[in-house]
Each structure stands twice: as structure tokens, then as C-alpha cells.
Design an enzyme around this catalytic site. Structure first.
Site, PDB file in Angstrom:
ATOM      1  N   ASP A  91      20.237 -57.579 -17.552  1.00 56.16           N
ATOM      2  CA  ASP A  91      19.546 -58.154 -18.699  1.00 56.16           C
ATOM      3  C   ASP A  91      20.389 -59.287 -19.264  1.00 56.16           C
ATOM      4  O   ASP A  91      21.509 -59.535 -18.827  1.00 56.16           O
ATOM      5  CB  ASP A  91      19.220 -57.087 -19.736  1.00 56.16           C
ATOM      6  N   ASP A 262      12.929 -49.362 -18.063  1.00 60.51           N
ATOM      7  CA  ASP A 262      14.334 -48.947 -18.128  1.00 60.51           C
ATOM      8  C   ASP A 262      14.598 -48.279 -19.460  1.00 60.51           C
ATOM      9  O   ASP A 262      13.903 -48.541 -20.445  1.00 60.51           O
ATOM     10  CB  ASP A 262      15.269 -50.152 -17.979  1.00 60.51           C
ATOM     11  N   CYS A 300      11.805 -28.103 -10.272  1.00 59.29           N
ATOM     12  CA  CYS A 300      12.732 -29.190  -9.950  1.00 59.29           C
ATOM     13  C   CYS A 300      13.645 -28.802  -8.791  1.00 59.29           C
ATOM     14  O   CYS A 300      14.138 -27.679  -8.715  1.00 59.29           O
ATOM     15  CB  CYS A 300      13.576 -29.532 -11.180  1.00 59.29           C
ATOM     16  N   CYS A 302      16.521 -30.584  -8.089  1.00 61.38           N
ATOM     17  CA  CYS A 302      17.804 -31.268  -8.252  1.00 61.38           C
ATOM     18  C   CYS A 302      18.967 -30.312  -8.039  1.00 61.38           C
ATOM     19  O   CYS A 302      18.805 -29.084  -8.098  1.00 61.38           O
ATOM     20  CB  CYS A 302      17.883 -31.909  -9.642  1.00 61.38           C
ATOM     21  N   CYS A 305      19.408 -27.685 -10.874  1.00 62.70           N
ATOM     22  CA  CYS A 305      18.431 -26.588 -10.884  1.00 62.70           C
ATOM     23  C   CYS A 305      18.601 -25.662  -9.681  1.00 62.70           C
ATOM     24  O   CYS A 305      18.304 -24.464  -9.773  1.00 62.70           O
ATOM     25  CB  CYS A 305      17.011 -27.155 -10.937  1.00 62.70           C
ATOM     26  N   HIS A 331      20.036 -33.720 -13.743  1.00 60.59           N
ATOM     27  CA  HIS A 331      18.669 -33.173 -13.744  1.00 60.59           C
ATOM     28  C   HIS A 331      17.674 -34.169 -14.321  1.00 60.59           C
ATOM     29  O   HIS A 331      16.591 -34.394 -13.751  1.00 60.59           O
ATOM     30  CB  HIS A 331      18.606 -31.876 -14.547  1.00 60.59           C
TER      31      HIS A 331
END
Length: 366
Positions: A91, A262, A300, A302, A305, A331
Site C-alpha cells: 500500500d 485485506d 476446520c 488447520c 484444530c 486457525h
């Protein structure tokens, strides 16, 4: 070429596409984790990549101050500096200098460094030069971002400066490998948004960002403003809603033709003990989680998890917040990657309307 955008499927105004960069293709709609100073806070780049992300955002304001554009250029560019193999958007620093009470004039912005208090000046030309030194795949023009609510004269002045600076940025931009995105301002004044969108599109950019939203206004007003703005932006270019990370606003913006998002929120929430789940937000600091042997989210996949029950995470929030924040942050990034993947699949399958309703049901009050 960086910035080339191909739409592969659509449902209504929503688009599933491919944004091309020199560091790989990016599937859209896409959420970009924020690596403010070059790395997503507390999360290693290989963890971000493992979650499924193809693009990161970094912050020109912070990196121009430390370590500086020359240092990043000398090490081989921002990807090498950050240890990131995917695409990178930088940015321009407009939001950061606004939030620090900077002084704007026709030549740019004057502000104090948060690191040493020194006076700094950033012009639209210098913002482009710095980002070219970074070697990011997508650079943003310098804009004037205004906190809301704001009166119409303030918004109009910010719009005029932003459009003028966009012309100046485009005039000096010369990188053959870097896309340049313009930014639309105007607050929640719909007439000003149309004026800004049309003027920015007339200059001609590789993509278009909608800035100056999610800075204090109601979410439904954000969505209404986005809907009006996208209708006046080129349909063959990527559209980016800056600073938005909540699922409700994301899916509503996608339904109105936005492709990129974002926000720092997934990892920031994680550091404060809040997990994003398919059932909404879960506050893991609450006492009942100390005896819960289940994962944060049963749906989930991930690493957190798969391996860690809620009980240990809730415990760590009391005795080792740093470690807990990493676990929840990983996560939350997986959740956002899965959420965007589901949106892309829904557009391709023609089921976005159903996903949109499910998201509203879960997230409209959160």
C-alpha cells in the site's frame, strides 16, 4: 504481466477470476493477510503459505522508515526480504499517515515518524519510487484517506487531492513488472464516489481500489457505497476493497463485484483470544473452554484444530498469551482462506446466493 485480470466465472455481479503477477497467479476473490512490516505478525511465512494464501500485503509507511527502500532493494526485493514466495501488494501509506494526524497539501503529506519522531515528507511521486524499489507485484498510488463521519467539503478536498496525486503517480510510474492501482475516495457520499471512480478510471490503472471505508461507518452503508462505486469502475480490471476483513462485508462486496480484500483482523483477533469459526466468533478466554476437549472448529482442518483442544488454548491465554495468539492466529488464517475458497467455488457453481444468506445468518450481528 502483473495486474492482468481474467474473469473465469460469474454469478450476477460477482466474479471468480485470475489476477496475474510475476510471482504467480492469484485466484480471486481473494483475501490478503497483512504483513505490516514485511511479515504477518507472529505467523511465519510458510504457515501463511500452508494456509493457502497466494498474496500478502505490506505497508509502505512502515517499511520506508525501517529498514528503508534501499535496504530492501539491495537484498533483492520485498519477497526476498520477507521470506515470501508468492505475490506481494504494497500500500502507499495513505491510511497510516492519516491516522497519525499528518498534514496534507498539494505536494504530498508531512508526518512524524513513529520510530524516532523525525519529520518525513511523502509525495505521490516518491510513493511510486519507493514501491518500485521494493519490487512488489502491485503498488498503490498515494491517496488522502478521511475518517468518517466527515463533512462534504472535507471529503471533496480529499477526493481532489487523491485524483491529482493519482495522475502524478501514473506519470512517473515506469516499472515493467509491477502493476499500479488507483484508489477511489469520497467517503459515503455517493455523488462524490461516482465522481472519484469516473475520474480515476479516466486516468487508467491496472486495477482499482476502494479506499476510505470501514473507518467508522455502519457496515450496510459500506456495502451501499461499494455497490455504487463498482458500477462506475472498469469491469475488466480487478477491484479491491481496502481494509475489510469481516465475512459479512466481504461476501456482500463480492456480490457487488469486488475481487480483493485485506485486513489485520484475523491475527489481531487471535492475539486477543478470539477465533473465527463456521458458527461465528468464539471467545476462547471464557471459562467454559477450559474443560472443552474439542477443537476450535470441528469443520476446520488447520494444524491448530487437528492437534490442540480448546482447553489448552484457553489455558495458554491465561499463562502464555503469545503462544495462544499464534495458535489462534494460524486457525483464523485458515478460516479466511477456506472462506474465500468457498466463495470462489460458489460463484463457479452458481450457489453464491445461498452462501451469502448463510453468511448473513451467521455474521450479520457480529
Amino acid at each position: 504481466m502483473s495486474g492482468d485480470f481474467e474473469i473465469e466465472a460469474s454469478e450476477g455481479l460477482a466474479r471468480a477470476g485470475i489476477l496475474s503477477t510475476d510471482h504467480g497467479d492469484v485466484l480471486t476473490p481473494v483475501f490478503m493477510p497483512v504483513g505490516t512490516r514485511g511479515m504477518v505478525r507472529t505467523i511465519a511465512p510458510w504457515e501463511v503459505e500452508a494456509a493457502g494464501f497466494q498474496i500478502l500485503l505490506s505497508n509502505t509507511y512502515h517499511l520506508m522508515l525501517r529498514p528503508g527502500p534501499e535496504a530492501i532493494k539491495n537484498i533483492g526485493g520485498i519477497q526476498r526480504f520477507a521470506g515470501w514466495r508468492g505475490a506481494m501488494l504494497t500500500d502507499s501509506g495513505g491510511f497510516q499517515v492519516m491516522s497519525l494526524g499528518a498534514r496534507f497539501d498539494e505536494n504530498g503529506v508531512v508526518f512524524k515518524s513513529v520510530y524516532d519522531g523525525s519529520t518525513q515528507r511523502l509525495s505521490p511521486e516518491r510513493a511510486v519510487e519507493i514501491q518500485e524499489d521494493f519490487g512488489s507485484d502491485i503498488a498503490m498510488v498515494l491517496d488522502v484517506c478521511t475518517m468518517l463521519p466527515a463533512d462534504r467539503d472535507t471529503l471533496a478536498q480529499a477526493l481532489t487531492l487523491t485524483v491529482d496525486w493519482a495522475r502524478r503517480a501514473k506519470a512517473v510510474w515506469s516499472s515493467p513488472t509491477q502493476a499500479l492501482f488507483g484508489i477511489v475516495q469520497g467517503g459515503t457520499d455517493l455523488e462524490l464516489r461516482v465522481e472519484s471512480a469516473q475520474a480515476t478510471a479516466d486516468i487508467g490503472f491496472d486495477g482499482y481500489a476502494i479506499g476510505g471505508l470501514a473507518v467508522g461507518e455502519e457496515r450496510d452503508l459500506t456495502v451501499e457505497t461499494v455497490a455504487v462505486t463498482t458500477s462506475h469502475l472498469p469491469s475488466d480490471r480487478a477491484r479491491y476493497l481496502m481494509g475489510v476483513g469481516d465475512p459479512y462485508t466481504i461476501v456482500e462486496a463480492v456480490a457487488n463485484g469486488v475481487d480483493m480484500f485485506d485486513c489485520v483482523s484475523p491475527t489481531r483477533l487471535g492475539r486477543h483470544g478470539t477465533a473465527l469459526t463456521t458458527s461465528g466468533k468464539v471467545h476462547l478466554r471464557r471459562k467454559e473452554n477450559l474443560s472443552d476437549q474439542g477443537p476450535i472448529d470441528i469443520q476446520c482442518g488447520c494444524p491448530t484444530c487437528r492437534e490442540m483442544p480448546r482447553s489448552i488454548i484457553s489455558h495458554l491465554l491465561r499463562v502464555d498469551e503469545g503462544s495462544a495468539g499464534v495458535l489462534i492466529g494460524v486457525h483464523n488464517l485458515w478460516f479466511m482462506a477456506d472462506f474465500m475458497r468457498n466463495i470462489r467455488e460458489a460463484i463457479r457453481e452458481g450457489t453464491l446466493t445461498e452462501l451469502r444468506q448463510q453468511t448473513r445468518d451467521t455474521w450479520s450481528r457480529i
